[in-house]
Design a protein around this motif. Sequence first.
Motif, mmCIF file in Angstrom:
data_model
loop_
_atom_site.group_PDB
_atom_site.id
_atom_site.type_symbol
_atom_site.label_atom_id
_atom_site.label_comp_id
_atom_site.label_asym_id
_atom_site.label_seq_id
_atom_site.Cartn_x
_atom_site.Cartn_y
_atom_site.Cartn_z
ATOM 1 N N SER A 124 0.858 -1.156 -0.017
ATOM 2 C CA SER A 124 -0.108 -0.073 0.165
ATOM 3 C C SER A 124 0.802 1.078 0.051
ATOM 4 C CB SER A 124 -0.959 -0.005 1.061
ATOM 5 O OG SER A 124 -1.256 1.379 1.356
ATOM 6 N N ALA A 125 1.834 1.233 0.960
ATOM 7 C CA ALA A 125 2.916 2.337 0.770
ATOM 8 C C ALA A 125 3.734 2.608 -0.174
ATOM 9 C CB ALA A 125 3.670 2.285 2.228
ATOM 10 N N VAL A 126 4.178 1.532 -0.567
ATOM 11 C CA VAL A 126 5.051 1.795 -1.972
ATOM 12 C C VAL A 126 4.081 1.920 -3.345
ATOM 13 C CG1 VAL A 126 6.853 0.500 -3.556
ATOM 14 C CG2 VAL A 126 6.946 0.770 -0.768
ATOM 15 N N GLY A 127 4.371 2.865 -3.969
ATOM 16 C CA GLY A 127 3.442 3.064 -5.138
ATOM 17 C C GLY A 127 4.022 4.270 -5.912
ATOM 18 N N LEU A 128 2.851 4.864 -6.642
ATOM 19 C CA LEU A 128 3.599 5.807 -7.437
ATOM 20 C C LEU A 128 3.956 7.077 -6.804
ATOM 21 C CD1 LEU A 128 0.392 5.914 -10.176
ATOM 22 C CD2 LEU A 128 2.749 4.912 -10.400
ATOM 23 N N GLY A 129 3.452 7.043 -5.431
ATOM 24 C CA GLY A 129 4.035 8.016 -4.414
ATOM 25 C C GLY A 129 5.487 7.964 -4.397
ATOM 26 N N ASN A 130 6.088 6.767 -4.510
ATOM 27 C CA ASN A 130 7.717 6.425 -4.320
ATOM 28 C C ASN A 130 8.339 6.699 -5.964
ATOM 29 O OD1 ASN A 130 6.037 4.694 -2.509
ATOM 30 N ND2 ASN A 130 8.112 4.628 -1.662
ATOM 31 N N PHE B 132 -7.980 9.907 -8.888
ATOM 32 C CA PHE B 132 -6.973 10.484 -9.741
ATOM 33 C C PHE B 132 -5.612 9.532 -10.123
ATOM 34 C CE2 PHE B 132 -3.446 11.723 -7.176
ATOM 35 C CZ PHE B 132 -3.764 12.049 -5.899
ATOM 36 N N TYR B 133 -5.362 8.934 -9.011
ATOM 37 C CA TYR B 133 -4.301 8.092 -8.957
ATOM 38 C C TYR B 133 -4.485 7.026 -10.063
ATOM 39 C CZ TYR B 133 -0.845 5.109 -6.503
ATOM 40 O OH TYR B 133 0.473 4.663 -5.897
ATOM 41 N N ALA B 134 -5.518 6.565 -10.280
ATOM 42 C CA ALA B 134 -5.980 5.551 -11.478
ATOM 43 C C ALA B 134 -5.359 6.154 -12.917
ATOM 44 C CB ALA B 134 -7.389 5.041 -11.286
ATOM 45 N N PHE C 246 2.991 11.809 3.936
ATOM 46 C CA PHE C 246 2.007 11.241 4.249
ATOM 47 C C PHE C 246 1.171 10.393 3.096
ATOM 48 C CE2 PHE C 246 0.474 14.017 8.248
ATOM 49 C CZ PHE C 246 1.522 13.614 8.892
ATOM 50 N N PHE C 247 1.502 11.046 2.039
ATOM 51 C CA PHE C 247 0.984 10.352 0.788
ATOM 52 C C PHE C 247 1.656 8.860 0.687
ATOM 53 C CE2 PHE C 247 0.748 9.502 -3.904
ATOM 54 C CZ PHE C 247 -0.615 9.415 -3.974
ATOM 55 N N SER C 248 2.984 8.858 0.915
ATOM 56 C CA SER C 248 3.787 8.040 0.639
ATOM 57 C C SER C 248 3.616 6.763 1.625
ATOM 58 C CB SER C 248 5.431 8.268 0.487
ATOM 59 O OG SER C 248 6.170 7.254 -0.013
ATOM 60 N N LEU C 249 3.295 7.228 2.890
ATOM 61 C CA LEU C 249 3.127 6.084 3.802
ATOM 62 C C LEU C 249 1.487 5.508 3.938
ATOM 63 C CD1 LEU C 249 5.102 7.552 6.878
ATOM 64 C CD2 LEU C 249 5.776 5.685 5.478
ATOM 65 N N SER C 250 0.659 6.171 2.948
ATOM 66 C CA SER C 250 -0.680 5.826 3.138
ATOM 67 C C SER C 250 -1.441 6.493 4.240
ATOM 68 C CB SER C 250 -1.037 4.353 2.774
ATOM 69 O OG SER C 250 -0.537 3.931 1.667
ATOM 70 N N LEU C 251 -0.882 7.485 4.996
ATOM 71 C CA LEU C 251 -1.363 7.889 6.283
ATOM 72 C C LEU C 251 -2.502 8.805 6.097
ATOM 73 C CD1 LEU C 251 1.419 9.060 8.575
ATOM 74 C CD2 LEU C 251 -0.293 7.832 9.288
ATOM 75 N N GLY C 252 -3.311 8.848 7.096
ATOM 76 C CA GLY C 252 -4.532 9.743 6.862
ATOM 77 C C GLY C 252 -5.515 9.466 6.170
ATOM 78 N N THR C 253 -5.623 8.068 5.751
ATOM 79 C CA THR C 253 -6.702 7.931 4.782
ATOM 80 C C THR C 253 -7.353 6.710 5.113
ATOM 81 O OG1 THR C 253 -5.426 6.174 3.550
ATOM 82 C CG2 THR C 253 -5.272 8.268 2.644
ATOM 83 N N ALA C 254 -7.286 6.239 6.377
ATOM 84 C CA ALA C 254 -7.903 5.075 7.089
ATOM 85 C C ALA C 254 -7.276 3.834 6.422
ATOM 86 C CB ALA C 254 -9.145 4.999 7.237
HETATM 87 N N1 PHE Z 1 1.109 5.105 -0.470
HETATM 88 C C1 PHE Z 1 0.909 5.071 -1.879
HETATM 89 C C2 PHE Z 1 2.174 5.730 -2.963
HETATM 90 O O1 PHE Z 1 2.991 6.056 -2.393
HETATM 91 C C3 PHE Z 1 -0.452 5.849 -2.157
HETATM 92 C C4 PHE Z 1 -1.755 5.942 -1.220
HETATM 93 C C5 PHE Z 1 -2.150 6.893 -0.666
HETATM 94 C C6 PHE Z 1 -2.122 4.394 -1.149
HETATM 95 C C7 PHE Z 1 -3.294 6.722 0.306
HETATM 96 C C8 PHE Z 1 -3.275 4.288 -0.111
HETATM 97 C C9 PHE Z 1 -3.764 5.307 0.500
HETATM 98 O O2 PHE Z 1 1.811 5.737 -4.165
#
Ligand code: PHE
Length: 449
Positions: A19-25, A101-103, A221-229
Amino acid sequence: MERGNFRSKLGIILATAGSAVGLGNVWRFPYMVGENGGAAFILIYIGCILVLGVPGMVSEFIVGRHAQANAARAYDKLSGGRPWRWVGYLGILTSTIILGFYAVVAGWCLQYLYAALVGHVNGSADYVRQYFVNFSTHPWKPVLWGVAFVLVTHVVVARGVQKGIERVSRLLMPILLLLLFILVVASCMLPGAMEGVRFLLMPDFSKLSSSVLLDALGQAFFSLSLGTACLCTYASYFKKETNLTASAGQIAVLDTGIAILSGLMIFPAAAAVGVSPDSGPSLIFITLPNVFTQAFTPAIGYVVSIMFYALMVFAALTSTISMHEIGTAFFTEELKQPRNRSAWILTTVASVLCVFCALSVGAVDIRLMGFSLMDFCDLLTANFMLPLGSMLTCLFVGWYIPKKVVVSELTNDGTLHMPTLLQRYFLLTVRVVCPLLIALIMLHQTGII
Ligand code: PHE
Protein backbone atom coordinates in the motif's frame (compact mmCIF):
# COMPACT_ATOMS: atom_id res chain seq x y z
CA MET A 1 -20.19 -11.61 9.33
CA GLU A 2 -16.82 -13.43 9.24
CA ARG A 3 -13.97 -10.93 8.78
CA GLY A 4 -10.89 -11.61 6.70
CA ASN A 5 -7.39 -11.73 8.17
CA PHE A 6 -3.90 -11.70 6.75
CA ARG A 7 -2.46 -15.21 6.98
CA SER A 8 1.21 -14.60 7.76
CA LYS A 9 3.59 -12.07 9.23
CA LEU A 10 5.30 -11.65 5.86
CA GLY A 11 1.91 -11.19 4.22
CA ILE A 12 1.11 -8.38 6.67
CA ILE A 13 4.36 -6.55 5.94
CA LEU A 14 4.18 -7.06 2.17
CA ALA A 15 0.53 -6.03 1.87
CA THR A 16 0.98 -2.93 4.03
CA ALA A 17 4.27 -2.04 2.36
CA GLY A 18 2.48 -2.67 -0.94
CA SER A 19 0.00 0.00 0.00
CA ALA A 20 2.76 2.41 0.98
CA VAL A 21 5.05 1.74 -1.96
CA GLY A 22 3.42 3.07 -5.08
CA LEU A 23 3.45 5.87 -7.61
CA GLY A 24 4.12 8.09 -4.61
CA ASN A 25 7.61 6.56 -4.46
CA VAL A 26 8.44 6.03 -8.12
CA TRP A 27 6.62 8.96 -9.70
CA ARG A 28 5.70 11.66 -7.17
CA PHE A 29 8.81 11.50 -4.96
CA PRO A 30 11.37 11.84 -7.79
CA TYR A 31 9.59 14.78 -9.42
CA MET A 32 9.08 16.50 -6.06
CA VAL A 33 12.79 16.04 -5.33
CA GLY A 34 13.58 17.36 -8.79
CA GLU A 35 11.39 20.43 -8.36
CA ASN A 36 12.49 21.15 -4.79
CA GLY A 37 16.26 21.05 -5.08
CA GLY A 38 17.27 17.44 -4.48
CA ALA A 39 18.89 16.25 -1.27
CA ALA A 40 17.73 19.20 0.86
CA PHE A 41 14.13 18.17 0.22
CA ILE A 42 14.97 14.56 1.06
CA LEU A 43 16.32 15.56 4.47
CA ILE A 44 13.16 17.44 5.36
CA TYR A 45 11.11 14.54 4.01
CA ILE A 46 12.96 12.03 6.21
CA GLY A 47 12.41 14.34 9.20
CA CYS A 48 8.65 14.32 8.50
CA ILE A 49 8.64 10.51 8.23
CA LEU A 50 10.47 10.03 11.53
CA VAL A 51 8.79 12.67 13.67
CA LEU A 52 5.26 12.62 12.25
CA GLY A 53 4.93 9.59 9.97
CA VAL A 54 5.87 6.68 12.21
CA PRO A 55 3.82 7.78 15.26
CA GLY A 56 0.92 8.50 12.88
CA MET A 57 1.16 5.00 11.47
CA VAL A 58 1.24 3.40 14.90
CA SER A 59 -1.84 5.43 15.89
CA GLU A 60 -3.83 4.17 12.91
CA PHE A 61 -2.66 0.63 13.59
CA ILE A 62 -3.88 0.90 17.18
CA VAL A 63 -7.36 2.05 16.16
CA GLY A 64 -7.72 -0.59 13.42
CA ARG A 65 -6.42 -3.60 15.25
CA HIS A 66 -8.22 -2.82 18.47
CA ALA A 67 -11.58 -2.32 16.80
CA GLN A 68 -11.32 -5.08 14.15
CA ALA A 69 -13.69 -3.18 11.92
CA ASN A 70 -13.87 -0.93 8.87
CA ALA A 71 -12.61 2.62 9.32
CA ALA A 72 -15.86 4.35 10.27
CA ARG A 73 -16.96 1.66 12.67
CA ALA A 74 -13.48 1.44 14.17
CA TYR A 75 -13.52 5.08 15.33
CA ASP A 76 -17.13 4.67 16.38
CA LYS A 77 -16.45 1.55 18.45
CA LEU A 78 -13.56 3.13 20.32
CA SER A 79 -15.44 6.34 21.06
CA GLY A 80 -18.84 4.89 21.93
CA GLY A 81 -20.78 6.66 19.19
CA ARG A 82 -19.17 10.10 19.52
CA PRO A 83 -18.62 12.14 16.35
CA TRP A 84 -15.16 10.57 15.91
CA ARG A 85 -16.86 8.32 13.38
CA TRP A 86 -16.41 11.24 10.99
CA VAL A 87 -12.66 10.75 11.03
CA GLY A 88 -13.35 7.33 9.54
CA TYR A 89 -15.68 8.85 6.94
CA LEU A 90 -13.04 11.43 6.11
CA GLY A 91 -10.52 8.63 5.52
CA ILE A 92 -12.90 6.70 3.27
CA LEU A 93 -13.66 9.85 1.26
CA THR A 94 -9.99 10.77 0.95
CA SER A 95 -8.93 7.35 -0.25
CA THR A 96 -11.74 7.24 -2.81
CA ILE A 97 -10.70 10.64 -4.22
CA ILE A 98 -7.09 9.48 -4.34
CA LEU A 99 -8.13 6.30 -6.14
CA GLY A 100 -9.93 8.44 -8.75
CA PHE A 101 -6.93 10.53 -9.79
CA TYR A 102 -4.28 7.93 -9.01
CA ALA A 103 -5.94 5.52 -11.44
CA VAL A 104 -5.38 8.09 -14.20
CA VAL A 105 -1.61 8.01 -13.74
CA ALA A 106 -1.71 4.24 -13.17
CA GLY A 107 -3.61 3.98 -16.47
CA TRP A 108 -0.89 6.01 -18.21
CA CYS A 109 1.67 3.54 -16.83
CA LEU A 110 -0.37 0.60 -18.12
CA GLN A 111 -0.61 2.23 -21.53
CA TYR A 112 3.14 2.95 -21.53
CA LEU A 113 3.83 -0.68 -20.60
CA TYR A 114 1.85 -1.72 -23.65
CA ALA A 115 3.56 0.93 -25.78
CA ALA A 116 6.98 -0.21 -24.54
CA LEU A 117 6.13 -3.80 -25.46
CA VAL A 118 5.12 -2.91 -29.01
CA GLY A 119 8.01 -0.44 -29.34
CA HIS A 120 5.96 2.77 -29.58
CA VAL A 121 7.78 4.96 -27.08
CA ASN A 122 11.17 5.22 -28.67
CA GLY A 123 11.99 7.95 -31.12
CA SER A 124 13.34 11.47 -31.14
CA ALA A 125 12.86 13.76 -28.14
CA ASP A 126 10.14 15.69 -30.00
CA TYR A 127 8.33 12.51 -30.91
CA VAL A 128 8.29 11.31 -27.28
CA ARG A 129 7.00 14.65 -25.99
CA GLN A 130 4.31 14.77 -28.65
CA TYR A 131 3.39 11.18 -27.92
CA PHE A 132 2.70 12.03 -24.27
CA VAL A 133 0.79 15.21 -25.08
CA ASN A 134 -1.34 13.43 -27.69
CA PHE A 135 -2.06 10.53 -25.39
CA SER A 136 -2.77 12.40 -22.16
CA THR A 137 -5.08 14.91 -23.85
CA HIS A 138 -6.86 12.35 -26.02
CA PRO A 139 -10.65 12.37 -25.40
CA TRP A 140 -11.02 8.68 -24.56
CA LYS A 141 -7.75 6.74 -24.49
CA PRO A 142 -6.55 7.81 -21.02
CA VAL A 143 -10.11 7.38 -19.74
CA LEU A 144 -10.18 3.82 -20.94
CA TRP A 145 -6.79 2.89 -19.50
CA GLY A 146 -7.64 4.52 -16.16
CA VAL A 147 -10.95 2.72 -15.85
CA ALA A 148 -9.23 -0.52 -16.92
CA PHE A 149 -6.87 -0.05 -13.99
CA VAL A 150 -9.76 0.40 -11.56
CA LEU A 151 -11.29 -2.81 -12.92
CA VAL A 152 -8.07 -4.80 -12.43
CA THR A 153 -7.99 -3.48 -8.86
CA HIS A 154 -11.61 -4.54 -8.44
CA VAL A 155 -10.84 -8.12 -9.47
CA VAL A 156 -8.17 -8.45 -6.78
CA VAL A 157 -10.16 -6.78 -4.01
CA ALA A 158 -13.32 -8.76 -4.75
CA ARG A 159 -11.38 -11.99 -4.12
CA GLY A 160 -10.88 -11.04 -0.48
CA VAL A 161 -8.16 -10.29 2.01
CA GLN A 162 -6.14 -13.51 1.81
CA LYS A 163 -6.89 -14.77 -1.67
CA GLY A 164 -6.81 -11.36 -3.30
CA ILE A 165 -4.83 -8.69 -1.45
CA GLU A 166 -2.30 -10.86 0.39
CA ARG A 167 -1.63 -13.21 -2.51
CA VAL A 168 -1.08 -10.42 -5.06
CA SER A 169 1.15 -8.46 -2.66
CA ARG A 170 3.30 -11.53 -1.97
CA LEU A 171 3.74 -12.04 -5.68
CA LEU A 172 4.28 -8.47 -6.86
CA MET A 173 6.37 -6.91 -4.08
CA PRO A 174 9.42 -9.20 -4.53
CA ILE A 175 9.27 -8.74 -8.32
CA LEU A 176 9.06 -4.99 -7.84
CA LEU A 177 12.15 -4.99 -5.60
CA LEU A 178 14.09 -7.12 -8.07
CA LEU A 179 13.20 -4.87 -11.02
CA LEU A 180 14.13 -1.81 -9.01
CA PHE A 181 17.59 -3.18 -8.10
CA ILE A 182 18.34 -4.11 -11.70
CA LEU A 183 17.29 -0.68 -12.95
CA VAL A 184 19.26 1.18 -10.26
CA VAL A 185 22.41 -0.74 -11.19
CA ALA A 186 21.84 -0.15 -14.94
CA SER A 187 21.27 3.56 -14.34
CA CYS A 188 24.22 4.13 -12.01
CA MET A 189 26.63 2.35 -14.36
CA LEU A 190 26.03 4.81 -17.20
CA PRO A 191 28.87 7.22 -17.94
CA GLY A 192 28.15 10.60 -16.37
CA ALA A 193 25.66 9.13 -13.89
CA MET A 194 27.51 10.51 -10.86
CA GLU A 195 26.11 13.98 -11.48
CA GLY A 196 22.61 12.59 -10.80
CA VAL A 197 23.75 10.76 -7.69
CA ARG A 198 25.26 13.99 -6.41
CA PHE A 199 22.03 15.90 -7.05
CA LEU A 200 20.19 13.31 -4.99
CA LEU A 201 22.64 13.05 -2.11
CA MET A 202 24.28 16.49 -1.70
CA PRO A 203 21.89 19.01 -0.14
CA ASP A 204 21.70 22.50 -1.64
CA PHE A 205 19.53 24.50 0.73
CA SER A 206 19.46 27.55 -1.52
CA LYS A 207 17.20 25.65 -3.93
CA LEU A 208 14.43 25.08 -1.41
CA SER A 209 11.14 26.62 -2.48
CA SER A 210 8.89 28.41 -0.01
CA SER A 211 6.24 25.70 0.05
CA VAL A 212 8.75 22.98 0.75
CA LEU A 213 7.58 22.07 4.25
CA LEU A 214 4.01 21.43 3.26
CA ASP A 215 5.14 19.63 0.13
CA ALA A 216 7.48 17.37 2.12
CA LEU A 217 4.81 16.73 4.75
CA GLY A 218 2.17 15.97 2.11
CA GLN A 219 4.55 13.70 0.27
CA ALA A 220 5.53 11.84 3.46
CA PHE A 221 1.88 11.22 4.38
CA PHE A 222 0.91 10.30 0.83
CA SER A 223 3.78 7.87 0.57
CA LEU A 224 3.01 6.13 3.86
CA SER A 225 -0.73 6.00 2.96
CA LEU A 226 -1.30 7.95 6.18
CA GLY A 227 -4.45 9.78 7.13
CA THR A 228 -6.66 7.85 4.72
CA ALA A 229 -7.79 5.13 7.13
CA CYS A 230 -5.98 2.70 4.88
CA LEU A 231 -3.55 1.65 7.58
CA CYS A 232 -6.43 1.44 10.02
CA THR A 233 -8.36 -0.88 7.69
CA TYR A 234 -5.34 -3.09 7.00
CA ALA A 235 -4.51 -3.21 10.72
CA SER A 236 -7.98 -4.59 11.36
CA TYR A 237 -6.73 -7.72 9.50
CA PHE A 238 -3.49 -7.95 11.54
CA LYS A 239 -2.92 -10.78 13.98
CA LYS A 240 -3.00 -10.10 17.68
CA GLU A 241 0.70 -11.06 17.89
CA THR A 242 1.74 -8.45 15.32
CA ASN A 243 4.20 -5.97 16.82
CA LEU A 244 2.66 -2.66 15.76
CA THR A 245 5.64 -0.40 16.46
CA ALA A 246 8.15 -2.71 14.76
CA SER A 247 5.86 -3.13 11.74
CA ALA A 248 5.45 0.65 11.39
CA GLY A 249 9.23 1.06 11.58
CA GLN A 250 9.89 -1.66 9.00
CA ILE A 251 7.34 -0.28 6.57
CA ALA A 252 8.63 3.29 6.93
CA VAL A 253 12.21 2.12 6.27
CA LEU A 254 11.15 0.05 3.26
CA ASP A 255 9.02 2.85 1.86
CA THR A 256 11.71 5.53 2.26
CA GLY A 257 14.40 3.17 0.97
CA ILE A 258 12.37 2.46 -2.16
CA ALA A 259 11.69 6.17 -2.73
CA ILE A 260 15.42 6.93 -2.57
CA LEU A 261 16.24 3.94 -4.78
CA SER A 262 13.69 5.26 -7.31
CA GLY A 263 15.63 8.52 -7.29
CA LEU A 264 18.81 6.53 -7.86
CA MET A 265 17.12 4.81 -10.78
CA ILE A 266 15.95 8.04 -12.42
CA PHE A 267 18.41 10.89 -11.73
CA PRO A 268 21.70 9.20 -12.70
CA ALA A 269 20.17 8.04 -16.01
CA ALA A 270 18.79 11.53 -16.66
CA ALA A 271 22.17 13.10 -15.81
CA ALA A 272 23.96 10.65 -18.11
CA VAL A 273 22.14 12.07 -21.11
CA GLY A 274 22.17 15.65 -19.84
CA VAL A 275 18.45 15.93 -19.09
CA SER A 276 17.39 18.22 -16.26
CA PRO A 277 15.49 16.35 -13.51
CA ASP A 278 13.04 19.13 -12.67
CA SER A 279 10.47 18.51 -15.39
CA GLY A 280 7.62 17.86 -12.94
CA PRO A 281 4.96 15.18 -13.21
CA SER A 282 5.81 14.34 -16.82
CA LEU A 283 9.31 13.27 -15.72
CA ILE A 284 8.66 9.57 -16.18
CA PHE A 285 6.53 9.89 -19.30
CA ILE A 286 8.66 12.31 -21.34
CA THR A 287 12.10 12.56 -19.80
CA LEU A 288 12.61 8.87 -19.16
CA PRO A 289 11.61 7.42 -22.55
CA ASN A 290 14.20 9.82 -23.99
CA VAL A 291 16.74 8.58 -21.54
CA PHE A 292 15.99 4.95 -22.41
CA THR A 293 16.52 5.64 -26.11
CA GLN A 294 19.63 7.73 -25.72
CA ALA A 295 21.46 5.98 -22.91
CA PHE A 296 21.21 2.35 -23.98
CA THR A 297 21.58 0.27 -27.14
CA PRO A 298 18.14 -0.31 -28.77
CA ALA A 299 17.85 -3.88 -27.45
CA ILE A 300 18.76 -2.96 -23.88
CA GLY A 301 16.64 0.19 -24.05
CA TYR A 302 13.67 -1.95 -25.09
CA VAL A 303 14.07 -4.36 -22.15
CA VAL A 304 14.76 -1.55 -19.68
CA SER A 305 11.65 0.40 -20.67
CA ILE A 306 9.45 -2.69 -20.31
CA MET A 307 10.94 -3.42 -16.90
CA PHE A 308 10.46 0.18 -15.83
CA TYR A 309 6.78 0.47 -16.77
CA ALA A 310 6.06 -3.02 -15.38
CA LEU A 311 7.54 -1.81 -12.11
CA MET A 312 5.30 1.26 -12.18
CA VAL A 313 2.21 -0.82 -12.84
CA PHE A 314 2.99 -3.28 -10.02
CA ALA A 315 3.75 -0.48 -7.58
CA ALA A 316 0.52 1.30 -8.50
CA LEU A 317 -1.61 -1.83 -8.27
CA THR A 318 -0.65 -2.80 -4.72
CA SER A 319 -1.57 0.77 -3.70
CA THR A 320 -4.86 1.06 -5.58
CA ILE A 321 -5.87 -2.25 -4.00
CA SER A 322 -5.48 -0.71 -0.54
CA MET A 323 -7.44 2.44 -1.45
CA HIS A 324 -10.22 0.30 -2.88
CA GLU A 325 -10.28 -1.99 0.15
CA ILE A 326 -11.08 0.85 2.55
CA GLY A 327 -14.41 1.61 0.90
CA THR A 328 -15.14 -2.01 0.06
CA ALA A 329 -14.71 -3.06 3.70
CA PHE A 330 -16.93 -0.17 4.74
CA PHE A 331 -19.80 -1.05 2.38
CA THR A 332 -19.53 -4.76 3.13
CA GLU A 333 -19.82 -4.26 6.86
CA GLU A 334 -22.13 -1.27 7.02
CA LEU A 335 -24.58 -2.11 4.23
CA LYS A 336 -24.26 -5.86 4.92
CA GLN A 337 -23.66 -6.48 1.25
CA PRO A 338 -21.64 -9.35 -0.21
CA ARG A 339 -18.04 -8.31 -0.79
CA ASN A 340 -18.34 -8.43 -4.56
CA ARG A 341 -21.30 -6.06 -4.59
CA SER A 342 -19.61 -3.59 -2.23
CA ALA A 343 -16.54 -3.68 -4.43
CA TRP A 344 -18.73 -2.73 -7.38
CA ILE A 345 -20.07 0.32 -5.54
CA LEU A 346 -16.54 1.56 -5.00
CA THR A 347 -15.43 0.66 -8.52
CA THR A 348 -18.31 2.69 -9.95
CA VAL A 349 -17.65 5.79 -7.84
CA ALA A 350 -13.88 5.68 -8.45
CA SER A 351 -14.34 5.10 -12.19
CA VAL A 352 -16.60 8.14 -12.55
CA LEU A 353 -14.07 10.33 -10.75
CA CYS A 354 -11.27 8.82 -12.80
CA VAL A 355 -13.09 9.70 -16.04
CA PHE A 356 -13.42 13.37 -15.04
CA CYS A 357 -9.84 13.58 -13.77
CA ALA A 358 -8.49 11.97 -16.95
CA LEU A 359 -10.46 14.40 -19.09
CA SER A 360 -9.34 17.41 -17.06
CA VAL A 361 -5.71 16.81 -18.04
CA GLY A 362 -6.33 18.23 -21.46
CA ALA A 363 -9.36 16.98 -23.37
CA VAL A 364 -11.95 19.02 -21.43
CA ASP A 365 -11.40 22.14 -19.34
CA ILE A 366 -12.55 21.04 -15.88
CA ARG A 367 -11.10 23.38 -13.27
CA LEU A 368 -11.50 24.02 -9.58
CA MET A 369 -9.89 27.07 -7.96
CA GLY A 370 -7.67 27.51 -10.97
CA PHE A 371 -6.33 23.95 -10.98
CA SER A 372 -7.29 21.14 -13.33
CA LEU A 373 -9.54 18.66 -11.50
CA MET A 374 -6.66 16.18 -11.50
CA ASP A 375 -4.18 18.58 -9.83
CA PHE A 376 -6.88 19.87 -7.51
CA CYS A 377 -7.62 16.36 -6.19
CA ASP A 378 -3.91 15.67 -5.77
CA LEU A 379 -3.24 18.89 -3.83
CA LEU A 380 -6.43 18.76 -1.79
CA THR A 381 -5.80 15.21 -0.58
CA ALA A 382 -2.01 15.23 -0.14
CA ASN A 383 -1.64 18.69 1.39
CA PHE A 384 -4.86 18.99 3.40
CA MET A 385 -7.01 15.90 3.81
CA LEU A 386 -4.18 13.51 4.69
CA PRO A 387 -2.52 15.78 7.26
CA LEU A 388 -5.94 16.57 8.74
CA GLY A 389 -6.92 12.87 8.95
CA SER A 390 -3.64 12.00 10.57
CA MET A 391 -3.80 14.91 13.01
CA LEU A 392 -7.29 13.89 14.15
CA THR A 393 -6.20 10.28 14.56
CA CYS A 394 -3.25 11.33 16.71
CA LEU A 395 -5.54 13.46 18.88
CA PHE A 396 -8.00 10.60 19.13
CA VAL A 397 -5.38 8.06 20.20
CA GLY A 398 -3.52 10.51 22.42
CA TRP A 399 -6.39 12.14 24.28
CA TYR A 400 -9.56 10.22 23.75
CA ILE A 401 -9.11 6.48 23.93
CA PRO A 402 -8.06 5.15 27.36
CA LYS A 403 -4.30 5.01 27.88
CA LYS A 404 -4.75 1.41 29.02
CA VAL A 405 -5.99 0.45 25.54
CA VAL A 406 -3.10 2.23 23.86
CA VAL A 407 -0.52 0.53 26.07
CA SER A 408 -2.16 -2.86 25.67
CA GLU A 409 -2.04 -2.47 21.84
CA LEU A 410 1.57 -1.29 21.94
CA THR A 411 2.65 -4.22 24.09
CA ASN A 412 0.20 -6.83 22.79
CA ASP A 413 -1.51 -7.15 26.16
CA GLY A 414 1.74 -7.00 28.06
CA THR A 415 3.38 -9.87 26.16
CA LEU A 416 5.83 -7.56 24.34
CA HIS A 417 8.39 -5.53 26.18
CA MET A 418 8.30 -1.85 25.40
CA PRO A 419 10.34 0.46 27.69
CA THR A 420 8.16 2.91 29.61
CA LEU A 421 10.24 5.76 28.26
CA LEU A 422 9.33 4.79 24.70
CA GLN A 423 5.65 4.53 25.64
CA ARG A 424 5.81 8.01 27.16
CA TYR A 425 7.59 9.32 24.10
CA PHE A 426 4.90 7.88 21.86
CA LEU A 427 2.11 9.40 23.93
CA LEU A 428 3.80 12.80 24.02
CA THR A 429 4.26 12.73 20.26
CA VAL A 430 0.70 11.85 19.41
CA ARG A 431 -0.81 14.12 22.03
CA VAL A 432 1.18 17.26 21.39
CA VAL A 433 4.03 17.14 18.90
CA CYS A 434 2.24 15.69 15.85
CA PRO A 435 -1.00 17.70 16.06
CA LEU A 436 0.86 20.94 16.77
CA LEU A 437 3.45 20.52 14.04
CA ILE A 438 0.92 19.45 11.43
CA ALA A 439 -1.37 22.37 12.31
CA LEU A 440 1.52 24.85 12.25
CA ILE A 441 2.80 23.65 8.89
CA MET A 442 -0.68 23.74 7.35
CA LEU A 443 -1.48 27.20 8.72
CA HIS A 444 1.90 28.62 7.80
CA GLN A 445 1.97 27.32 4.27
CA THR A 446 -1.55 28.46 3.52
CA GLY A 447 -0.55 31.94 4.64
CA ILE A 448 -2.85 32.07 7.67
CA ILE A 449 0.06 32.54 10.10
N1 PHE B 1 1.15 5.31 -0.52
C1 PHE B 1 0.74 5.22 -1.88
C2 PHE B 1 1.90 5.63 -2.78
O1 PHE B 1 2.94 6.00 -2.32
C3 PHE B 1 -0.47 6.03 -2.17
C4 PHE B 1 -1.61 5.82 -1.24
C5 PHE B 1 -2.18 6.90 -0.60
C6 PHE B 1 -2.12 4.54 -1.00
C7 PHE B 1 -3.24 6.72 0.26
C8 PHE B 1 -3.20 4.36 -0.13
C9 PHE B 1 -3.77 5.45 0.49
O2 PHE B 1 1.79 5.62 -3.96
